[in-house]
Design a protein around this motif. Structure first.
Motif, PDB file in Angstrom:
ATOM      1  N   LYS A  39       1.008  -1.323   0.045  1.00 38.46           N
ATOM      2  CA  LYS A  39      -0.023  -0.118   0.014  1.00 38.46           C
ATOM      3  C   LYS A  39       0.795   1.340   0.043  1.00 38.46           C
ATOM      4  N   LEU A  40       1.807   1.322   0.765  1.00 37.09           N
ATOM      5  CA  LEU A  40       2.558   2.220   0.786  1.00 37.09           C
ATOM      6  C   LEU A  40       3.663   2.473  -0.438  1.00 37.09           C
ATOM      7  N   GLU A  41       3.788   1.538  -1.195  1.00 37.74           N
ATOM      8  CA  GLU A  41       4.485   1.510  -2.309  1.00 37.74           C
ATOM      9  C   GLU A  41       3.668   2.156  -3.559  1.00 37.74           C
ATOM     10  N   SER A  61      10.722   4.178   0.468  1.00 41.43           N
ATOM     11  CA  SER A  61      11.650   3.855   1.607  1.00 41.43           C
ATOM     12  C   SER A  61      11.073   3.083   2.601  1.00 41.43           C
ATOM     13  N   ALA A  62       9.715   3.665   3.051  1.00 39.78           N
ATOM     14  CA  ALA A  62       9.266   2.944   4.049  1.00 39.78           C
ATOM     15  C   ALA A  62       8.702   1.690   3.845  1.00 39.78           C
ATOM     16  N   GLU A  67       9.004  -4.314   4.043  1.00 45.01           N
ATOM     17  CA  GLU A  67       9.330  -5.469   3.209  1.00 45.01           C
ATOM     18  C   GLU A  67      10.348  -6.215   4.103  1.00 45.01           C
ATOM     19  N   SER A  68      11.547  -5.511   4.317  1.00 50.90           N
ATOM     20  CA  SER A  68      12.602  -6.032   5.068  1.00 50.90           C
ATOM     21  C   SER A  68      12.140  -6.689   6.555  1.00 50.90           C
ATOM     22  N   ALA A  69      11.414  -5.926   7.097  1.00 51.11           N
ATOM     23  CA  ALA A  69      10.873  -6.408   8.412  1.00 51.11           C
ATOM     24  C   ALA A  69      10.386  -7.718   8.047  1.00 51.11           C
ATOM     25  N   ALA A  70       9.384  -7.614   7.180  1.00 57.96           N
ATOM     26  CA  ALA A  70       8.721  -9.001   6.851  1.00 57.96           C
ATOM     27  C   ALA A  70       9.445 -10.085   6.766  1.00 57.96           C
ATOM     28  N   ASN A  71      10.561  -9.824   5.813  1.00 53.92           N
ATOM     29  CA  ASN A  71      11.460 -11.125   5.661  1.00 53.92           C
ATOM     30  C   ASN A  71      12.029 -11.237   7.117  1.00 53.92           C
TER      31      ASN A  71
END
Length: 94
Positions: A39-41, A61-62, A67-71
């Motif tokens: 959604k932010l993208e 960037s957020a 996405e990194s946090a999800a990983n």
């Protein structure tokens, strides 16, 4: 899209919302982060199209950070999934 301070269908505080979201199993939490990232993208790309370059850059960037946090949450799920499954199996056995 209309931004608001609160979620209409959720009558608790933001702190409670964060607690409730983080109480999800980690695979579901990672999915939520990915949906939020998407959604932010989408919003970032829309703002880029409107010439709001600085805003778009921050939103994109957020999105990448989520996405990194999800990983990372995926890895946490891999670690704890066997314990969760074992706990659920023992709970269903009773």
């Amino acid at each position: 899209m209309k931004h608001t301070k609160n979620i209409k269908s959720y009558n608790e505080s933001h702190e409670k919302l964060a607690e409730d979201i983080c109480d999800l199993y980690y695979d579901s939490l990672a999915e939520f982060f990915r949906l939020l990232s998407g959604k932010l993208e989408k919003d970032g790309k829309a703002d880029d199209g409107r010439g709001r370059i600085k805003l778009a850059k921050e939103l994109l960037s957020a999105s990448k950070d989520l996405e990194s946090a999800a990983n990372h949450i995926d890895v946490a799920w891999e670690i704890c999934e066997p314990y969760v499954k074992k706990w659920l199996e023992s709970k269903n056995a009773n």
